[in-house]
Motif scaffolding. Structure first.
Motif, PDB file in Angstrom:
ATOM      1  N   UNK A   1     -10.683   7.262  11.256  1.00  0.00           N
ATOM      2  CA  UNK A   1     -10.711   7.443   9.798  1.00  0.00           C
ATOM      3  C   UNK A   1      -9.482   6.813   9.146  1.00  0.00           C
ATOM      4  N   UNK A   2      -8.324   6.961   9.769  1.00  0.00           N
ATOM      5  CA  UNK A   2      -7.109   6.368   9.219  1.00  0.00           C
ATOM      6  C   UNK A   2      -7.241   4.853   9.130  1.00  0.00           C
ATOM      7  N   UNK A   3      -7.768   4.247  10.189  1.00  0.00           N
ATOM      8  CA  UNK A   3      -7.922   2.792  10.221  1.00  0.00           C
ATOM      9  C   UNK A   3      -8.933   2.315   9.190  1.00  0.00           C
ATOM     10  N   UNK A   4     -10.104   2.950   9.169  1.00  0.00           N
ATOM     11  CA  UNK A   4     -11.221   2.435   8.368  1.00  0.00           C
ATOM     12  C   UNK A   4     -11.224   2.931   6.931  1.00  0.00           C
ATOM     13  N   UNK A   5     -10.487   4.018   6.648  1.00  0.00           N
ATOM     14  CA  UNK A   5     -10.488   4.553   5.291  1.00  0.00           C
ATOM     15  C   UNK A   5      -9.133   4.453   4.595  1.00  0.00           C
TER      16      UNK A   5
ATOM     17  N   UNK B   1      -6.883  -0.761   2.285  1.00  0.00           N
ATOM     18  CA  UNK B   1      -5.737  -1.097   1.433  1.00  0.00           C
ATOM     19  C   UNK B   1      -5.534  -2.604   1.373  1.00  0.00           C
ATOM     20  N   UNK B   2      -5.542  -3.246   2.525  1.00  0.00           N
ATOM     21  CA  UNK B   2      -5.305  -4.683   2.560  1.00  0.00           C
ATOM     22  C   UNK B   2      -6.448  -5.461   1.915  1.00  0.00           C
ATOM     23  N   UNK B   3      -7.657  -5.071   2.197  1.00  0.00           N
ATOM     24  CA  UNK B   3      -8.806  -5.784   1.643  1.00  0.00           C
ATOM     25  C   UNK B   3      -8.923  -5.603   0.132  1.00  0.00           C
ATOM     26  N   UNK B   4      -8.495  -4.462  -0.371  1.00  0.00           N
ATOM     27  CA  UNK B   4      -8.637  -4.169  -1.799  1.00  0.00           C
ATOM     28  C   UNK B   4      -7.461  -4.643  -2.640  1.00  0.00           C
ATOM     29  N   UNK B   5      -6.265  -4.747  -2.030  1.00  0.00           N
ATOM     30  CA  UNK B   5      -5.064  -4.997  -2.819  1.00  0.00           C
ATOM     31  C   UNK B   5      -4.359  -6.314  -2.544  1.00  0.00           C
TER      32      UNK B   5
ATOM     33  N   UNK C   1      -2.440   2.691   3.099  1.00  0.00           N
ATOM     34  CA  UNK C   1      -1.366   2.260   4.003  1.00  0.00           C
ATOM     35  C   UNK C   1      -0.378   3.401   4.262  1.00  0.00           C
ATOM     36  N   UNK C   2       0.708   3.063   4.970  1.00  0.00           N
ATOM     37  CA  UNK C   2       1.750   4.031   5.275  1.00  0.00           C
ATOM     38  C   UNK C   2       3.025   3.625   4.553  1.00  0.00           C
ATOM     39  N   UNK C   3       3.886   4.586   4.265  1.00  0.00           N
ATOM     40  CA  UNK C   3       5.195   4.263   3.716  1.00  0.00           C
ATOM     41  C   UNK C   3       6.028   3.550   4.773  1.00  0.00           C
TER      42      UNK C   3
ATOM     43  N   UNK D   1      12.164   2.021  -1.528  1.00  0.00           N
ATOM     44  CA  UNK D   1      12.939   0.805  -1.744  1.00  0.00           C
ATOM     45  C   UNK D   1      12.421  -0.361  -0.916  1.00  0.00           C
ATOM     46  N   UNK D   2      11.958  -0.074   0.287  1.00  0.00           N
ATOM     47  CA  UNK D   2      11.419  -1.136   1.134  1.00  0.00           C
ATOM     48  C   UNK D   2       9.932  -1.343   0.851  1.00  0.00           C
ATOM     49  N   UNK D   3       9.418  -2.458   1.333  1.00  0.00           N
ATOM     50  CA  UNK D   3       8.069  -2.895   0.984  1.00  0.00           C
ATOM     51  C   UNK D   3       6.988  -1.905   1.412  1.00  0.00           C
ATOM     52  N   UNK D   4       5.942  -1.863   0.607  1.00  0.00           N
ATOM     53  CA  UNK D   4       4.716  -1.190   1.036  1.00  0.00           C
ATOM     54  C   UNK D   4       3.852  -2.170   1.836  1.00  0.00           C
ATOM     55  N   UNK D   5       4.011  -3.449   1.529  1.00  0.00           N
ATOM     56  CA  UNK D   5       3.369  -4.529   2.284  1.00  0.00           C
ATOM     57  C   UNK D   5       4.240  -5.757   2.091  1.00  0.00           C
TER      58      UNK D   5
END
Length: 418
Positions: free
Chosen positions: A24-28, A33-37, A376-378, A390-394
């Motif tokens: 669920x973490x991977x697919x949801x 996150x990457x595909x949408x943003x 995604x994760x912090x 302060x550091x990147x989300x991506x």
């Protein structure tokens, strides 16, 4: 019933729950996150950065590490999940890399390009060559693509031709774009400027293992299969004889050309990551005598990494052996690699205490690190428990590779155990 099989079945509910949750973490959370943003529909490819506060920087440079890890992640996700959206993401990433990152004159991959796809930092960091090899080899495993196979073999040849040290063995850090010596060989500003590092060797053995696995499946009698097998064996030996400190069982981080040790810092995330990647390499290699030598070390380096474990189940970043310095931030990648590393001890050695450590780390991730609002994760959680915005989300280093791979590894491993 074999003892290990009985052990796995006795924990069947725990394992099935863990598998469901990471799926669920991977697919949801991670992949959507990457595909949408992060897809750049105007200039192609992926944006180079989203800040920790969620702002897309459309003109940010695009890093080889980000793109290589995206290629690996979506290729591996397609191989396991058979989701066409993952295949399309992997395909567009492969095409972008071939069009923009590869040096057509001198070979290999640039370190970064502009948002418009023009070469920016053209140095040849062998860490990046390794990750590109990792991505292309996984794309071949997922699709059978011949062009990607040729590129994976090309990158292997590039690393062997230019990075291998004929005098002392091992691989150097970097060259200029045309394979000349470069003064600043550092991977990043926080690294020390020495010609060899554990980090580069760790992320060369990782793609070499993946390429070897691929060639064993598709062309086991080929010359390249023989060369890659020999290279993996050499790398395992260098970890045993030079990189793993025989006194502390931690990885030493930086070295002179002659393997003189130049750092005392203990990196707990790299320790636990190395424990399972070194084990994986030796298992794929299939050398039983070497495996008998490596497996005690796998357990020793994993045990050494436990110095970073905290009462809340998490693992801190790094420290000095005398206790004079600790970075107590809980970085996303450290937690992800620790889950896989401790799970590996349970899977292969029947260590139930290691399973408990993996589950406690996963609970910490669920409770603290996953961004349930945006995906995604912090990057990390500070020592005081606050989120690091302060550091990147991506971005250049913040990719869906460590956390995505954690999920994929557990899905695949648990699937073979039950």
């Amino acid at each position: 019933m074999p003892a290990k099989r009985h052990l796995f079945l006795s924990n069947e509910i725990l394992l099935r729950t863990l598998c469901r949750e990471v799926h669920e973490c991977l697919t949801q959370n991670i992949l959507p996150f990457w595909l949408s943003n992060m897809l750049d529909t105007k200039r192609g490819g992926w944006y180079g950065r989203m800040t920790g506060k969620g702002l897309i920087e459309e003109d940010a440079p695009r890093g080889a590490i980000l793109y290589a890890r995206l290629l690996w992640t979506f290729s591996a996700a397609y191989r396991l999940l058979h989701d066409d959206a993952c295949l399309e993401a992997a395909r567009l990433t492969k095409d972008y890399i071939l069009a923009n990152f590869m040096d057509r004159e001198h070979g290999g991959t640039f370190w970064s390009v502009t948002a418009d796809g023009q070469p920016l930092d053209t140095k040849k960091q062998f860490y990046a060559q390794g990750f590109m090899l990792y991505g292309f080899s996984e794309y071949v495993r997922a699709t059978g693509d011949e062009e990607a196979l040729q590129m994976a073999v090309h990158l292997f040849d590039i690393i062997e031709r230019h990075a291998w040290d004929d005098d002392y063995g091992g691989y150097i850090e970097a060259y200029t774009h045309d394979w000349q010596p470069i003064a600043d060989m550092r991977l990043s500003a926080k690294d020390e400027n020495y010609p060899k590092s554990q980090n580069t060797h760790l992320h060369i053995i990782e793609p070499y293992t993946n390429l070897l696995r691929l060639l064993q499946e598709t062309d086991p009698e080929s010359e390249h299969a023989r060369k890659v097998s020999a290279a993996v064996g050499r790398l395992v030996s260098f970890f045993i004889n030079h990189i793993l400190n025989p006194k502390t069982h931690h990885l030493d981080l930086f070295f002179d050309m002659d393997w003189t040790r130049r750092s005392t810092t203990e990196s707990y995330g790299h320790d636990i990551e190395c424990s399972w990647l070194l084990h994986e390499a030796t298992l794929v290699l299939g050398d039983k005598a070497l495996l008998n030598k490596v497996e005690p070390m796998v357990r020793e380096v994993a045990l050494a990494s436990e110095k970073g474990l905290q009462p809340d189940g998490s693992m801190i970043y790094e420290g000095e052996p005398d206790g004079s310095y600790f970075d107590r931030n809980r970085h996303w990648w450290v937690q992800a690699e620790a889950v896989v590393g401790f799970f590996n001890l349970y899977q292969h050695f029947g260590d139930e205490k290691a399973l408990d450590k993996a589950l406690r780390l996963w609970r910490y991730i669920k409770d603290r690190l996953i961004d349930y609002e945006h995906g995604e994760w912090y990057w990390s959680i500070h020592e005081d428990g606050s989120v690091n915005f302060d550091d990147d989300h991506a971005g250049f280093w913040k990719c869906p590779y460590h956390n995505g791979r954690m999920c994929l590894e557990l899905i695949e491993r648990i699937g073979t155990m039950l």
